[in-house]
Design an enzyme around this catalytic site. Structure first.
Site, PDB file in Angstrom:
ATOM      1  N   GLY A   1      -1.358  -7.545  14.158  1.00 60.23           N
ATOM      2  CA  GLY A   1      -1.418  -7.373  12.706  1.00 60.23           C
ATOM      3  C   GLY A   1      -2.848  -7.287  12.208  1.00 60.23           C
ATOM      4  O   GLY A   1      -3.116  -7.474  11.031  1.00 60.23           O
ATOM      5  N   LEU A   2      -3.792  -7.018  13.131  1.00 58.99           N
ATOM      6  CA  LEU A   2      -5.208  -6.901  12.749  1.00 58.99           C
ATOM      7  C   LEU A   2      -5.657  -5.445  12.786  1.00 58.99           C
ATOM      8  O   LEU A   2      -6.842  -5.147  12.854  1.00 58.99           O
ATOM      9  CB  LEU A   2      -6.086  -7.760  13.671  1.00 58.99           C
ATOM     10  CG  LEU A   2      -5.734  -9.253  13.693  1.00 58.99           C
ATOM     11  CD1 LEU A   2      -6.667 -10.005  14.639  1.00 58.99           C
ATOM     12  CD2 LEU A   2      -5.822  -9.869  12.288  1.00 58.99           C
ATOM     13  N   SER A   3      -4.680  -4.561  12.816  1.00 58.45           N
ATOM     14  CA  SER A   3      -4.944  -3.136  12.686  1.00 58.45           C
ATOM     15  C   SER A   3      -5.679  -2.525  13.876  1.00 58.45           C
ATOM     16  O   SER A   3      -6.521  -1.641  13.706  1.00 58.45           O
ATOM     17  CB  SER A   3      -5.730  -2.885  11.394  1.00 58.45           C
ATOM     18  OG  SER A   3      -5.817  -1.536  11.147  1.00 58.45           O
TER      19      SER A   3
ATOM     20  N   SER B   1      -8.812   3.475  29.244  1.00 60.29           N
ATOM     21  CA  SER B   1      -8.864   2.162  28.590  1.00 60.29           C
ATOM     22  C   SER B   1      -9.101   1.059  29.616  1.00 60.29           C
ATOM     23  O   SER B   1      -8.518   1.075  30.696  1.00 60.29           O
ATOM     24  CB  SER B   1      -7.552   1.904  27.860  1.00 60.29           C
ATOM     25  OG  SER B   1      -7.509   0.565  27.421  1.00 60.29           O
TER      26      SER B   1
ATOM     27  N   SER C   1      -4.355  -0.534  15.823  1.00 54.93           N
ATOM     28  CA  SER C   1      -3.901   0.860  15.922  1.00 54.93           C
ATOM     29  C   SER C   1      -4.770   1.775  15.065  1.00 54.93           C
ATOM     30  O   SER C   1      -5.253   2.806  15.541  1.00 54.93           O
ATOM     31  CB  SER C   1      -2.423   0.972  15.533  1.00 54.93           C
ATOM     32  OG  SER C   1      -2.235   0.692  14.165  1.00 54.93           O
TER      33      SER C   1
ATOM     34  N   ASP D   1       0.843  -1.217   0.000  1.00 57.18           N
ATOM     35  CA  ASP D   1       0.000   0.000   0.000  1.00 57.18           C
ATOM     36  C   ASP D   1       0.867   1.252   0.000  1.00 57.18           C
ATOM     37  O   ASP D   1       0.539   2.238  -0.665  1.00 57.18           O
ATOM     38  CB  ASP D   1      -1.007  -0.005   1.167  1.00 57.18           C
ATOM     39  CG  ASP D   1      -0.381  -0.082   2.550  1.00 57.18           C
ATOM     40  OD1 ASP D   1       0.815  -0.434   2.687  1.00 57.18           O
ATOM     41  OD2 ASP D   1      -1.104   0.213   3.534  1.00 57.18           O
TER      42      ASP D   1
ATOM     43  N   ASP E   1      -5.149   0.399   6.189  1.00 55.33           N
ATOM     44  CA  ASP E   1      -5.905   0.080   7.397  1.00 55.33           C
ATOM     45  C   ASP E   1      -6.993   1.116   7.675  1.00 55.33           C
ATOM     46  O   ASP E   1      -8.132   0.771   8.020  1.00 55.33           O
ATOM     47  CB  ASP E   1      -4.953  -0.005   8.597  1.00 55.33           C
ATOM     48  CG  ASP E   1      -3.930  -1.124   8.428  1.00 55.33           C
ATOM     49  OD1 ASP E   1      -4.100  -1.950   7.511  1.00 55.33           O
ATOM     50  OD2 ASP E   1      -2.973  -1.161   9.213  1.00 55.33           O
TER      51      ASP E   1
HETATM   52  P1  NG1 Z   1      -0.394  -3.564  10.562  1.00 56.07           P
HETATM   53  O1  NG1 Z   1      -0.477  -4.989  10.297  1.00 56.07           O
HETATM   54  O2  NG1 Z   1      -1.662  -3.033  11.184  1.00 56.07           O
HETATM   55  O3  NG1 Z   1       0.821  -3.218  11.342  1.00 56.07           O
HETATM   56  C1  NG1 Z   1       0.832  -2.220   8.546  1.00 56.07           C
HETATM   57  C2  NG1 Z   1       0.429  -0.879   7.928  1.00 56.07           C
HETATM   58  C3  NG1 Z   1      -0.360  -1.061   6.627  1.00 56.07           C
HETATM   59  C4  NG1 Z   1       0.337  -2.019   5.675  1.00 56.07           C
HETATM   60  C5  NG1 Z   1       0.682  -3.320   6.427  1.00 56.07           C
HETATM   61  C6  NG1 Z   1       1.474  -4.290   5.571  1.00 56.07           C
HETATM   62  C7  NG1 Z   1      -0.044   1.005   9.403  1.00 56.07           C
HETATM   63  C8  NG1 Z   1      -1.044   1.678  10.250  1.00 56.07           C
HETATM   64  N1  NG1 Z   1      -0.415  -0.136   8.853  1.00 56.07           N
HETATM   65  O4  NG1 Z   1      -0.305  -2.833   9.096  1.00 56.07           O
HETATM   66  O5  NG1 Z   1      -0.545   0.212   6.013  1.00 56.07           O
HETATM   67  O6  NG1 Z   1       1.488  -1.434   5.116  1.00 56.07           O
HETATM   68  O7  NG1 Z   1       1.444  -3.055   7.589  1.00 56.07           O
HETATM   69  O8  NG1 Z   1       0.784  -4.605   4.408  1.00 56.07           O
HETATM   70  O9  NG1 Z   1       1.060   1.491   9.256  1.00 56.07           O
END
Ligand code: NG1
Length: 408
Positions: free
Chosen positions: A130-132, A72, A134, A41, A177
């Protein structure tokens, strides 16, 4: 006024922290799995994520002043409090409050006269998986602030704004994300295109299943993983620049990966990369151009309900992420191998990698077998703390972030 069931533990936390009056808004902001299109991306190449029915949740009460207070429920997180403004000094690196400040500062710069809010926060998403989680927090806070001020928003514009805003935390992320979190449509995955951002829903066949399995190691977006992530974005730019210089015989063309892929096939680009690049840059480049091609083919397979082809593309993506992009781990590889051997149509790490989760896809009739193997071969020997459903679960295609007004 829509009536909605708010989680009682979140309501109790709100009352304990902030007293009366009651919260007025409930914000639900989903996590996502990325079906395919990993680490591309930020090269402005299209990706295919899907929002899932696990959320960052906020109970929100508007304030009459510029203060933001947020508590939180997640263990060890605690509460944060600061003043809204156009220049908000960050907390120390890695502090979760920086995701809150990121959204608030960005909106304070583009919206006049905003007031703050009080909010209680929890999450049904595993953190650093890794499920976003953030970006779900960033978008959730943005909706809390806009909702508390009676402002409206456009999902695509907000996603673009919050992708830039999240860089406040130090990660040079792409925009996948924030886009899927803000713009997802229930029952679909989305093809997300960049520059300009576009979100195109693609229906997910109702008999496809997606298993999410956590490697039990965190994909921390601070420290080493953040440095690796940011280094990959630089490596991609360096590889691109060397290839372009060669293709234009020293002239600077200013083209991007997308323009290269419009002129050359992925196979041709791999060959060009082999002539022009060495070592790590050659490998990173190979992942990027072949992954872009896999996304294109995966969208066709998804639209055509062709799970066998779709699964093969997922598995090929994992191999490139492991061998060329070097963002997998022993545990992620093991999970993928177990899912494959158990009859999944395909499996791969999802998200940034370096810990976090895999996804495995299978037809509904086979999915119990995949879950069973993962349970007995990966989780039973490791006996992780907490319910197994926190680590191993099915993800359904969910809708994007939303604000519900609560009746008093
Ligand atoms: P996650 O898996 O949420 O750390 C990150 C980046 C995405 C994308 C993926 C890899 C952020 C907020 N998210 O996601 O934009 O690059 O890694 O495909 O930086």
């Amino acid at each position: 006024m829509q009536s909605v069931h708010t989680p009682p533990e979140l309501r109790s936390a709100f009352d304990a922290h902030f007293g009366t009056p009651a919260p007025a808004l409930f914000v639900l902001s989903p996590g996502r799995i990325n079906l395919i299109g990993e680490h591309i991306d930020y090269n402005n190449l299209s990706v295919l994520p899907m929002a899932i029915g696990r959320h960052v949740r906020l109970l929100v009460r508007p304030r009459a002043d510029a203060r933001v207070r947020i508590a939180s429920l997640s263990a060890g997180f605690g509460a944060r409090e600061f003043l809204l403004g156009r220049e908000i000094p960050p907390y120390p690196v890695g502090d979760w409050g920086n995701y809150v400040k990121a959204a608030v500062q960005a909106l304070a710069r583009t919206h006049d006269g905003l007031h703050g809010f009080d909010a209680a926060l929890d999450s049904t998403l595993p953190v650093a998986a890794g499920l976003s989680s953030s970006s779900a927090l960033v978008i959730g806070v943005a909706l809390a602030l806009l909702g508390a001020n009676g402002r409206t928003w456009d999902a695509v514009a907000l996603a673009e704004e919050m992708a830039k805003a999240e860089r406040y935390t130090g990660t040079q992320g792409g925009g996948m994300d924030q886009a899927i979190c803000a713009g997802a449509v229930e029952g679909t995955a989305s093809r997300v295109d960049f520059a300009p951002l576009r979100i195109t829903p693609v229906p997910v066949p109702t008999d496809w299943r997606f298993v999410v399995a956590h490697s039990l190691s965190r994909a921390e977006k601070s420290g080493g993983a953040q440095a690796t992530y940011n280094r990959r974005t630089v490596e991609c730019r360096e590889a691109l620049s060397l290839v372009e210089t060669r293709l234009t015989r020293g002239g600077s063309s200013g083209r991007g990966y997308r323009e290269l892929l419009a002129t050359y096939s992925a196979g041709e680009l791999v060959e060009i990369g082999e002539q022009v690049l060495d070592g790590d840059l050659r490998k990173r480049f190979r992942h990027v151009v072949t992954e872009a091609d896999r996304v294109r083919r995966a969208e066709v397979a998804l639209r055509g309900s062709d799970l066998a082809t779709f699964g093969t593309l997922l598995s090929a993506s994992h191999v490139r992420l492991r061998d060329d992009y070097e963002v997998s781990s022993t545990a992620l590889d093991e999970l993928v191998a177990i899912a494959d051997a158990a009859g999944a149509a395909g499996a791969r790490l999802t998200g940034a990698g370096m810990g976090g989760c895999i996804i495995a896809t299978a037809p509904a009739r086979d999915v119990e077998g995949v879950l069973d193997h993962l349970r007995t071969e990966f989780y039973v020997p490791r006996a992780p703390a907490g319910p197994l459903g926190d680590h191993l679960f099915l993800a359904d295609p969910a809708g994007g972030a939303r604000v519900v007004e609560l009746g008093q």
